[in-house]
Each structure stands twice: as C-alpha cells, then as structure tokens.
Scaffold this motif. Structure first.
Motif, PDB file in Angstrom:
ATOM      1  N   LEU A 128       4.685  15.201   5.769  1.00 35.03           N
ATOM      2  CA  LEU A 128       4.497  14.398   6.847  1.00 35.03           C
ATOM      3  C   LEU A 128       3.232  14.390   7.400  1.00 35.03           C
ATOM      4  CD1 LEU A 128       8.091  14.932   8.639  1.00 35.03           C
ATOM      5  CD2 LEU A 128       7.332  12.882   7.143  1.00 35.03           C
ATOM      6  N   GLY A 129       2.138  15.274   6.867  1.00 32.81           N
ATOM      7  CA  GLY A 129       0.892  15.488   7.492  1.00 32.81           C
ATOM      8  C   GLY A 129       0.821  15.961   8.716  1.00 32.81           C
ATOM      9  N   ARG A 130       1.816  16.982   9.182  1.00 30.74           N
ATOM     10  CA  ARG A 130       1.801  17.477  10.483  1.00 30.74           C
ATOM     11  C   ARG A 130       1.182  18.691  10.550  1.00 30.74           C
ATOM     12  NH1 ARG A 130       8.038  15.603  12.397  1.00 30.74           N
ATOM     13  NH2 ARG A 130       7.546  13.548  12.526  1.00 30.74           N
ATOM     14  N   PRO A 131       0.632  19.242  11.465  1.00 31.47           N
ATOM     15  CA  PRO A 131       0.057  20.550  11.632  1.00 31.47           C
ATOM     16  C   PRO A 131       1.156  21.455  12.121  1.00 31.47           C
ATOM     17  CG  PRO A 131      -0.489  19.315  13.497  1.00 31.47           C
ATOM     18  CD  PRO A 131       0.111  18.263  12.799  1.00 31.47           C
ATOM     19  N   VAL A 132       1.013  22.578  11.583  1.00 26.46           N
ATOM     20  CA  VAL A 132       1.953  23.764  11.923  1.00 26.46           C
ATOM     21  C   VAL A 132       1.539  25.227  12.389  1.00 26.46           C
ATOM     22  CG1 VAL A 132       2.574  24.070   9.673  1.00 26.46           C
ATOM     23  CG2 VAL A 132       4.192  24.959  11.220  1.00 26.46           C
ATOM     24  N   THR A 133       1.876  25.851  12.997  1.00 31.83           N
ATOM     25  CA  THR A 133       1.390  27.200  13.156  1.00 31.83           C
ATOM     26  C   THR A 133       2.539  28.213  12.720  1.00 31.83           C
ATOM     27  OG1 THR A 133       2.444  27.626  15.408  1.00 31.83           O
ATOM     28  CG2 THR A 133       0.222  26.506  15.374  1.00 31.83           C
ATOM     29  N   PHE A 134       1.977  29.453  12.451  1.00 38.74           N
ATOM     30  CA  PHE A 134       2.852  30.355  12.108  1.00 38.74           C
ATOM     31  C   PHE A 134       4.051  30.715  12.838  1.00 38.74           C
ATOM     32  CE2 PHE A 134       4.481  34.851  11.795  1.00 38.74           C
ATOM     33  CZ  PHE A 134       4.783  35.031  10.461  1.00 38.74           C
ATOM     34  N   ALA A 135       4.002  30.569  14.281  1.00 34.43           N
ATOM     35  CA  ALA A 135       5.041  30.633  15.252  1.00 34.43           C
ATOM     36  C   ALA A 135       6.072  29.687  14.935  1.00 34.43           C
ATOM     37  CB  ALA A 135       4.347  30.681  16.637  1.00 34.43           C
ATOM     38  N   GLN A 136       5.552  28.566  14.803  1.00 37.46           N
ATOM     39  CA  GLN A 136       6.289  27.365  14.642  1.00 37.46           C
ATOM     40  C   GLN A 136       7.317  27.342  13.414  1.00 37.46           C
ATOM     41  OE1 GLN A 136       3.275  24.117  14.999  1.00 37.46           O
ATOM     42  NE2 GLN A 136       3.702  23.624  17.138  1.00 37.46           N
ATOM     43  N   ALA A 137       6.455  27.635  12.448  1.00 25.25           N
ATOM     44  CA  ALA A 137       7.245  27.810  11.031  1.00 25.25           C
ATOM     45  C   ALA A 137       8.283  28.992  10.995  1.00 25.25           C
ATOM     46  CB  ALA A 137       6.182  28.071  10.019  1.00 25.25           C
ATOM     47  N   PRO A 196       0.934  -1.144   0.009  1.00 27.74           N
ATOM     48  CA  PRO A 196       0.111  -0.224   0.038  1.00 27.74           C
ATOM     49  C   PRO A 196       0.743   1.179  -0.078  1.00 27.74           C
ATOM     50  CG  PRO A 196       0.037  -0.805   2.113  1.00 27.74           C
ATOM     51  CD  PRO A 196       0.648  -1.791   1.410  1.00 27.74           C
ATOM     52  N   THR A 197       0.289   2.364  -0.724  1.00 24.05           N
ATOM     53  CA  THR A 197       1.193   3.492  -0.677  1.00 24.05           C
ATOM     54  C   THR A 197       0.751   4.426   0.490  1.00 24.05           C
ATOM     55  OG1 THR A 197       0.716   3.833  -3.285  1.00 24.05           O
ATOM     56  CG2 THR A 197       1.251   5.788  -2.105  1.00 24.05           C
ATOM     57  N   ILE A 198       1.837   4.871   1.262  1.00 21.70           N
ATOM     58  CA  ILE A 198       2.034   5.390   2.231  1.00 21.70           C
ATOM     59  C   ILE A 198       1.736   6.888   2.013  1.00 21.70           C
ATOM     60  CG2 ILE A 198       3.262   6.021   4.468  1.00 21.70           C
ATOM     61  CD1 ILE A 198       4.521   3.288   4.294  1.00 21.70           C
ATOM     62  N   LYS A 199       0.680   7.596   2.424  1.00 20.85           N
ATOM     63  CA  LYS A 199       0.427   9.009   2.028  1.00 20.85           C
ATOM     64  C   LYS A 199       0.041   9.580   3.361  1.00 20.85           C
ATOM     65  CE  LYS A 199      -1.665  12.270  -1.035  1.00 20.85           C
ATOM     66  NZ  LYS A 199      -2.692  12.213  -2.270  1.00 20.85           N
ATOM     67  N   PRO A 200       0.865   9.893   4.383  1.00 21.06           N
ATOM     68  CA  PRO A 200       0.485  10.900   5.641  1.00 21.06           C
ATOM     69  C   PRO A 200       0.165  12.153   5.371  1.00 21.06           C
ATOM     70  CG  PRO A 200       2.792  10.627   5.544  1.00 21.06           C
ATOM     71  CD  PRO A 200       2.510   9.864   4.280  1.00 21.06           C
ATOM     72  N   GLY A 201       0.538  12.659   4.243  1.00 17.18           N
ATOM     73  CA  GLY A 201       0.613  14.183   3.923  1.00 17.18           C
ATOM     74  C   GLY A 201      -0.109  14.489   2.658  1.00 17.18           C
ATOM     75  N   VAL A 202       0.805  15.311   1.942  1.00 16.85           N
ATOM     76  CA  VAL A 202       0.071  16.030   0.669  1.00 16.85           C
ATOM     77  C   VAL A 202       0.661  14.972  -0.461  1.00 16.85           C
ATOM     78  CG1 VAL A 202      -0.309  18.305   1.516  1.00 16.85           C
ATOM     79  CG2 VAL A 202       1.796  17.686   0.482  1.00 16.85           C
TER      80      VAL A 202
END
Length: 330
Positions: A155-164, A39-45
């Motif tokens: 990687l399908g991870r959330p991120v905020t402006f402050a973190q970026a 199976p194809t692993i697609k955690p993100g985009v």
C-alpha cells in the motif's frame, strides 16, 4: 494495515463506517465509460492488479530495497544470533566427531569403538537438533515480521520497527504453532513419499501471510491457504520453487568464498577432519549469516506477494486494496 478492509478474508466482516451513496444522475443521463485502458494503480511496490511472475520477484526485491533498515537489519540480527548460537552449541561435540573420524581400529576394541561412535552420534544429533530449533525460531520471527512490512509496502505506507513489532507480536505464538504443525505434516508426507510432501508444502505455503495479515486462527489459516492455492497449485509451486532456486544460487555464491577461505586456513589439507576445525567452522558461519540475511527475507517477501496475487485473482482483493490505498477502485 490490519485496520483496513483490504486484508480481511471474505468470511470476515470488518467494521466499516456506512458509506454515503453518491448522488444519482437525472433520468436519461448516462456517463460514458472512460476511453482506453485504465491506468495501473501502484501506490507501493506492486501494481494493484493480478501479478506476473516477474512482478512478484521484482516486488520482493523492491521491498527489501525500500525498507533496508527494517528488513536487512532484522534479518542480519536474526541470522547472526541463530548461526552463532548454533555454532556454540556444536563446538563442544567437535572433539568426539574428530576422535571417531581419526579412530584407528587396530588400537581399540570393538566395544570402545562402538562407545565412541555412539557418543559422537549422540552429540551430533543433540547439536543438530538445538541448531534446528534456533533456526526455526529465527525463521518464524523473520517471516512474520517481513510479512507485516510487505503488507505496508503493498500500500506504499511507511512503517517503523515499533509499529511492525506491535502488529506482529500477537501473531508470534500462533505462527510458531502453525509452522510446527505444517512442518510436521510436510515431513510425514516426505517420509511416506516425496510427492505428497511437495504437494502439502505448496498447499500450505500461504499459511504465514494468511495468519499474520488476516489475524485468523491457526486452523483457519490452513484452510485459507488451501482455498487460495486450489486451482493454481502448479503456478504457486513454480513461483515458490523459483524463489527457492534464486535463494540457493545467492547462498552458494556468497558461501563459496568463505568455504575456500576455510580450506586455505587449513592449508588445503586432505585430512577430512580439517573441515571441522574451529576456524573453518567460524568462516562457514560468517558466510551463512551473510547469505541468510539476503535469502530469508527474499523468500518470505515472495511468499507474501504470492498470497496477495492469489487473493487479487480469486477474491478481487485488488479493489479493496485500491480503496485502502486511497483510490476509488475500478
């Protein structure tokens, strides 16, 4: 993102805790391989495997749709600041340009005409140079900021402006230096002959994601881009060119109504100086802001995904990314 082994270059040695060896099966026992395709692993985009061209373009668009406040918001602010400041810089020199355009050679001497022409050219060059500097700073910030977000999106991870911003901030000045250096090298190549300039543009096209995601130095980033592009120059050229063409078409479609509105605002005048009126320039600036808000992050995201694809193809990074995303790899 950057604390995972997935983005480390093969030469880097990330600090990883020792992994416990799995228990060994009893002698004579061998587990049969799983039947059928894996199976194809697609955690993100994007799927974590070598990508097709369509998947790279789709991944860039999906990233913009999945993080609209961060990407579109940041791009809108950067485009508005750079375009408005660029307009304000050029406005003081418009009168000189109009004077030269409407100059009647029968009413002035040759010396006066030369003086006005020299003043107008100086003003145009000064305003243009300042505008280019503003756009450069804005583009450098946005490309690096989008690179960080795409790294999380893969990687399908959330991120905020402050973190970026916290992740990108230490890379801002090195990225500015790398951008200036690559721009100088490519410009020299274009001046000498168009072909070397295009070759260098592609060869060093992955400097930004290498510098930001791998947290390496400027010289190392150039070497990493060169190594990744080697053996796949034409494919990399095709994808980057496709992204540029798509961006140009989008920009043209968005800017066209504003250009027509500017022409209408001047009464469809045949006077060549009508296009230099403040109202016409303001409308053009608005169109440029909207177009840049879409095209700049799109091309940046495509570049990052080309970098990811090259690393998965040349270095097997898909395995590391699968592990970083919480999968065991294949």
């Amino acid at each position: 993102m950057t604390d995972t082994p997935g983005w480390s270059s093969p030469d880097q040695q990330p600090n990883q805790p020792p992994q416990q060896q799995p228990p060994q099966p009893p002698p004579g026992y061998y587990a049969p391989p799983p039947a059928g395709p894996q199976p194809t692993i697609k955690p993100g985009v994007i799927p974590l495997r070598p990508l097709a061209v369509g998947e790279i373009v789709d991944g860039a668009i999906t990233t913009m749709r999945r993080y609209p406040k961060l990407i579109i918001g940041a791009a809108a602010v950067v485009a508005a600041i750079t375009q408005v400041l660029g307009l304000l810089v050029q406005l003081p020199f418009l009168d000189d340009v109009v004077d030269v355009a409407t100059l009647d050679p029968n009413t002035v001497t040759q010396e006066q005409a030369l003086e006005q022409f020299t003043g107008a050219i100086t003003g145009i060059l000064t305003g243009g140079l300042l505008s280019v500097v503003l756009v450069l700073f804005g583009t450098v910030f946005l490309s690096g900021f989008v690179t960080v977000i795409v790294g999380h999106a893969v990687l399908g991870r959330p991120v905020t402006f402050a973190q970026a911003w916290e992740e990108f901030k230490p890379r801002l000045l090195p990225l500015l230096g790398a951008t200036l250096l690559s721009g100088l090298v490519i410009t020299v190549g274009l001046v000498l002959c168009i072909v070397p300039g295009v070759w260098l543009w592609v060869l060093f096209g992955l400097v930004t994601p290498a510098l930001v995601l791998e947290r390496c130095g400027v010289g190392t980033a150039f070497g990493r881009s060169k190594n990744l592009v080697n053996g796949a120059w034409w494919r990399t050229f095709g994808i980057l060119l496709l992204a540029a063409v798509i961006s140009w078409v989008i920009s043209w479609i968005i800017s066209l109504p504003f250009g027509l509105a500017g022409a209408v605002s001047t009464g469809l005048s045949g006077d060549p100086t009508a296009a230099l009126s403040a109202g016409s320039l303001v409308l053009s600036t608005i169109g440029a802001i909207i177009a840049s808000t879409i095209t700049l992050p799109f091309t940046s995201a495509v570049t990052v995904l080309v970098y990811v694809d090259r690393r998965m193809r040349a270095e097997g990074m898909d395995i590391e990314l699968q592990r970083a995303a919480g999968h065991g790899g294949i």
